[in-house]
Design a protein around this motif. Sequence first.
Motif, PDB file in Angstrom:
ATOM      1  N   ALA A 281       0.835  -1.202   0.000  1.00 15.36           N
ATOM      2  CA  ALA A 281       0.000   0.000   0.000  1.00 15.36           C
ATOM      3  C   ALA A 281       0.868   1.250   0.000  1.00 15.36           C
ATOM      4  N   ARG A 282       1.984   1.205   0.726  1.00 17.39           N
ATOM      5  CA  ARG A 282       2.874   2.365   0.755  1.00 17.39           C
ATOM      6  C   ARG A 282       3.460   2.628  -0.632  1.00 17.39           C
ATOM      7  N   ALA A 283       3.829   1.545  -1.349  1.00 19.35           N
ATOM      8  CA  ALA A 283       4.401   1.724  -2.676  1.00 19.35           C
ATOM      9  C   ALA A 283       3.381   2.317  -3.639  1.00 19.35           C
ATOM     10  N   GLU A 284       2.147   1.793  -3.560  1.00 20.97           N
ATOM     11  CA  GLU A 284       1.129   2.312  -4.461  1.00 20.97           C
ATOM     12  C   GLU A 284       0.800   3.764  -4.140  1.00 20.97           C
ATOM     13  N   LEU A 285       0.750   4.088  -2.825  1.00 22.70           N
ATOM     14  CA  LEU A 285       0.455   5.462  -2.432  1.00 22.70           C
ATOM     15  C   LEU A 285       1.560   6.406  -2.896  1.00 22.70           C
ATOM     16  N   SER A 286       2.791   5.956  -2.808  1.00 20.93           N
ATOM     17  CA  SER A 286       3.898   6.801  -3.262  1.00 20.93           C
ATOM     18  C   SER A 286       3.798   7.091  -4.756  1.00 20.93           C
ATOM     19  N   SER A 287       3.250   6.104  -5.525  1.00 21.43           N
ATOM     20  CA  SER A 287       3.183   6.285  -6.977  1.00 21.43           C
ATOM     21  C   SER A 287       2.136   7.321  -7.382  1.00 21.43           C
ATOM     22  N   ILE A 288       1.079   7.498  -6.579  1.00 21.52           N
ATOM     23  CA  ILE A 288       0.030   8.456  -6.971  1.00 21.52           C
ATOM     24  C   ILE A 288      -0.022   9.649  -6.018  1.00 21.52           C
ATOM     25  N   LEU A 289       1.003   9.842  -5.194  1.00 19.89           N
ATOM     26  CA  LEU A 289       0.960  10.930  -4.208  1.00 19.89           C
ATOM     27  C   LEU A 289       0.895  12.298  -4.912  1.00 19.89           C
ATOM     28  N   ASP A 290       1.683  12.465  -5.967  1.00 21.91           N
ATOM     29  CA  ASP A 290       1.651  13.749  -6.686  1.00 21.91           C
ATOM     30  C   ASP A 290       0.294  13.980  -7.339  1.00 21.91           C
ATOM     31  N   ALA A 291      -0.315  12.914  -7.859  1.00 22.12           N
ATOM     32  CA  ALA A 291      -1.637  13.045  -8.484  1.00 22.12           C
ATOM     33  C   ALA A 291      -2.686  13.437  -7.448  1.00 22.12           C
ATOM     34  N   LEU A 292      -2.559  12.882  -6.231  1.00 19.49           N
ATOM     35  CA  LEU A 292      -3.512  13.239  -5.180  1.00 19.49           C
ATOM     36  C   LEU A 292      -3.383  14.712  -4.803  1.00 19.49           C
ATOM     37  N   LYS A 293      -2.176  15.210  -4.731  1.00 21.40           N
ATOM     38  CA  LYS A 293      -1.992  16.629  -4.414  1.00 21.40           C
ATOM     39  C   LYS A 293      -2.575  17.508  -5.518  1.00 21.40           C
ATOM     40  N   GLU A 294      -2.392  17.102  -6.799  1.00 23.03           N
ATOM     41  CA  GLU A 294      -2.967  17.865  -7.906  1.00 23.03           C
ATOM     42  C   GLU A 294      -4.487  17.842  -7.858  1.00 23.03           C
ATOM     43  N   GLY A 295      -5.057  16.672  -7.541  1.00 20.09           N
ATOM     44  CA  GLY A 295      -6.515  16.569  -7.425  1.00 20.09           C
ATOM     45  C   GLY A 295      -7.052  17.424  -6.299  1.00 20.09           C
ATOM     46  N   SER A 296      -6.335  17.470  -5.194  1.00 20.20           N
ATOM     47  CA  SER A 296      -6.769  18.308  -4.070  1.00 20.20           C
ATOM     48  C   SER A 296      -6.764  19.779  -4.468  1.00 20.20           C
ATOM     49  N   ARG A 297      -5.720  20.180  -5.227  1.00 16.77           N
ATOM     50  CA  ARG A 297      -5.643  21.577  -5.664  1.00 16.77           C
ATOM     51  C   ARG A 297      -6.783  21.914  -6.617  1.00 16.77           C
ATOM     52  N   LEU A 298      -7.062  21.006  -7.615  1.00 17.33           N
ATOM     53  CA  LEU A 298      -8.137  21.244  -8.571  1.00 17.33           C
ATOM     54  C   LEU A 298      -9.494  21.288  -7.877  1.00 17.33           C
ATOM     55  N   ARG A 299      -9.706  20.442  -6.918  1.00 24.88           N
ATOM     56  CA  ARG A 299     -10.994  20.418  -6.209  1.00 24.88           C
ATOM     57  C   ARG A 299     -11.187  21.703  -5.396  1.00 24.88           C
ATOM     58  N   ALA A 300     -10.112  22.178  -4.761  1.00 24.40           N
ATOM     59  CA  ALA A 300     -10.206  23.433  -4.000  1.00 24.40           C
ATOM     60  C   ALA A 300     -10.497  24.610  -4.927  1.00 24.40           C
ATOM     61  N   GLY A 301      -9.873  24.613  -6.125  1.00 22.72           N
ATOM     62  CA  GLY A 301     -10.135  25.692  -7.081  1.00 22.72           C
ATOM     63  C   GLY A 301     -11.575  25.666  -7.562  1.00 22.72           C
ATOM     64  N   LEU A 302     -12.130  24.447  -7.805  1.00 27.29           N
ATOM     65  CA  LEU A 302     -13.512  24.319  -8.241  1.00 27.29           C
ATOM     66  C   LEU A 302     -14.466  24.850  -7.180  1.00 27.29           C
ATOM     67  N   VAL A 303     -14.216  24.502  -5.906  1.00 27.13           N
ATOM     68  CA  VAL A 303     -15.093  24.961  -4.812  1.00 27.13           C
ATOM     69  C   VAL A 303     -15.030  26.473  -4.687  1.00 27.13           C
ATOM     70  N   ALA A 304     -13.823  27.063  -4.813  1.00 26.37           N
ATOM     71  CA  ALA A 304     -13.693  28.520  -4.704  1.00 26.37           C
ATOM     72  C   ALA A 304     -14.417  29.224  -5.840  1.00 26.37           C
ATOM     73  N   ALA A 305     -14.310  28.671  -7.065  1.00 27.36           N
ATOM     74  CA  ALA A 305     -14.983  29.286  -8.208  1.00 27.36           C
ATOM     75  C   ALA A 305     -16.497  29.235  -8.048  1.00 27.36           C
ATOM     76  N   GLN A 306     -17.007  28.092  -7.590  1.00 23.38           N
ATOM     77  CA  GLN A 306     -18.452  27.968  -7.378  1.00 23.38           C
ATOM     78  C   GLN A 306     -18.932  28.947  -6.314  1.00 23.38           C
ATOM     79  N   ARG A 307     -18.167  29.118  -5.241  1.00 19.19           N
ATOM     80  CA  ARG A 307     -18.557  30.051  -4.179  1.00 19.19           C
ATOM     81  C   ARG A 307     -18.559  31.488  -4.705  1.00 19.19           C
ATOM     82  N   ALA A 308     -17.556  31.849  -5.570  1.00 18.42           N
ATOM     83  CA  ALA A 308     -17.502  33.206  -6.127  1.00 18.42           C
ATOM     84  C   ALA A 308     -18.723  33.496  -7.001  1.00 18.42           C
ATOM     85  N   VAL A 309     -19.167  32.490  -7.778  1.00 19.63           N
ATOM     86  CA  VAL A 309     -20.347  32.670  -8.635  1.00 19.63           C
ATOM     87  C   VAL A 309     -21.587  32.920  -7.793  1.00 19.63           C
ATOM     88  N   ILE A 310     -21.718  32.130  -6.713  1.00 17.82           N
ATOM     89  CA  ILE A 310     -22.896  32.281  -5.846  1.00 17.82           C
ATOM     90  C   ILE A 310     -22.899  33.650  -5.182  1.00 17.82           C
TER      91      ILE A 310
END
Length: 803
Positions: free
Chosen positions: A476-505
Amino acid sequence: MTDLLLKELDVTDFRSIRGHVHAPLDAQVVLVHGENGAGKTSLLSAIELALTGGVQSLRRADPGYASQLMHRSAAQGSVSVATVGTGAAKYGATLSPDGIATSTSFNAALASFFSERSYLPQALLGQLLQIYQDSGSGADSPLAKFVGELLRLDRFDAIETGLKPFGDVRNVRKVVNGWSENELEKTRLEALIKDQKLGLLQIIEDIGVQMSDIRKAAETLGLVLEFDERKVDAIDQALSPTDDEQRLRIITDRRRELGSIRRELARAAGAAPSASIAAEPSADLYERWAATYSERYLALRSTIEAILPATPMPDDMAAFGDAALRHLTLHADQTTSRASKAKADAERLAAARSDIEVARSRLKTISREMEGISTSASGLAAILSEVTAFIDGEICPVCDRDYAELNAGTLIEHVHGKVRRLSASAQRLLELGRTNTHAHALVDRLEREIATLTDAVPDERTLADLDRTAADANAARAELSSILDALKEGSRLRAGLVAAQRAVIEAQSRSVALTAARQTLSDFAVAVATTPVVDGEDLGVAAERIQSVLDAENRQLEDRLSLRREGRSVVATIRSLQSRAERLSDELGQHEATLKIVAEAQQRAQKVRVQGTKIRDAVDAIRSGIIRREFNERLNRLWRDLFVRLAPGEPFIPAFRIPDADTQRIQPRLVTDHRAGGAGGTPGAMLSAGNLNTAALTLFLSLHLSVPKTLPWLILDDPVQSMDDIHIAHLAALLRTLSKEHGRQIVIAVHDRQLFEYLRLELSPAFPSDSLLTLELARGPHQDTRCLSRRFSFKEETSLLAA
């Protein structure tokens, strides 16, 4: 303390008692017998010393008696008495050449009652009548104490003491204000009244000035008032700021509401119109990321939560990746370490079991070899080496046989060879012993190690689970290490989406709020009675216009309230002046009334003095009547009954005679009355020696029975004296009555043997709860005092019943 009884007495080297004496006293009657000088009086005096801390009869004879109480042959003495019943305690004192040291004793009241009402020493019997005859009338005399206890006259005495100053007018003048001060007081009051009248005039002028100020304020406010100083309450009510204050509160609320509307306008005007188009690119990027990694992330998260069920994980993907990686690394390392240690312990357990088998086999070999070697080889070698000194030729010095017959060499060589072989065997035996000890120590150590490892090594299933868990964590540690950067990118994209939706509202909400704020401002303008907001008018200018209208009305209301407050302050001043005027008028009336009071003060003081004198005379008359009645009808009657009981043939009866004059100073006289009527002389002149002794004894018993039963004890030291047989018989009957019927504990000491036996028979137990103790004192010329006690209990007479 009416049920308190004496329990026991311990005396050590006290007066004529030498050594230690223990005397039990826990009986209804205690008879003490001993020859003259045996220590009877000392025994009874020891009871008084322990209870009261002194011996009253010895104090009368010698004030320095305390230094003579200890036995001459002793360096220290002691006395102690124990009691039973309500308030039971132990009392005692120690004796030394310096005097008496009391540990615990009665309080002053109980000690005085015991010495004067419960204990009759032998030396006091002949002096009792004279003591009461010559006691005088002082407050501390025995007769005065007896009268106080008997009649309870302390309240009458207190009244007489308190009213004593009323007997002389000069003493009364020290308590009451003197008449010489009246004229000075009158002059002071006249000057004070004049000043107060001037003060009243000044207050009236001040009130007129204040009323003119109120008239000016009323004209400015447009009020129609009746300016009369007697109608101050109506003026104050008219100046009440209730309406203006209510209007000012409304204006204040309007201004606060307008401020809130203006802040809402400012927020609505600051909306960003470009926020509505920012959400679309963020949504496309996040959807492409979710299509690639969402399922893999959820599956991996489920796997990690199964591996670490007790570890909470954050919801954010980036934070989850860092936290899960840290916990998986720690978990994998710990699991791998436990598995490695378990395997090493298992290998060591197998090696230890193999080593212990080898050690046990070696022990068996050593034991067999040691059994084949004689333990006495070294001793025999030493003996043979000594024998070689006695070998001369081939004849054995032990068995006298010729060794040459064997043709096996010389005898001396044969013995030397034997000695060498025996020495080698002894050395081998020593080496085998050391080896055996080491082998046993090795076996013990291996057994302890095997026991420890057996408890520590897990079973094969547990060991396999540890390996499996470590492998899952590492995977599990090896698999997590392989997608750790992708998880950080997904977290950033999700935060940007939430901020944009809040600005529209928020932008949409601001546009709606701006429209609503314009309508609210227009409605508010209508509410405050000004022109509403028209289309195209700037909202800021409209708000400022409405604000100026509210500010102008607010200033006008504040000016009116200021005038009303000043007017009411003037009204309060007028009220204060009126209050001062009323207070001065009241004080003026009081001072005028005081003149009359001062004039009447002397008359009232004289009346109080006369009343106090009458009360004192009445108290004295009542007190005198009580004393005469109690002495004549109570004490004298009881004394007469007891004396007649002991001396029925004596015609003269002793009694107290109270003078007819004032009884503030009690001075009774001892007289005798003839049975047939008429008076005689003093008891000493009219009675024989035996009856005089009887009169003193019955007087003591009367004094004891006349007061409440504080201590139920009667201790008599040889009361018989010169009584004849008839007197003795009557005395025994009286003591039996006091003991059996009146609940008195009686301790009586006699020196005559026949009298002792007679009293023992007469005072023997008469019912099951009755008891009798006899104490016999004896001592030799150079021996310690001995006390032999004997207890008698009630025994039912069966022989007479059978007869």
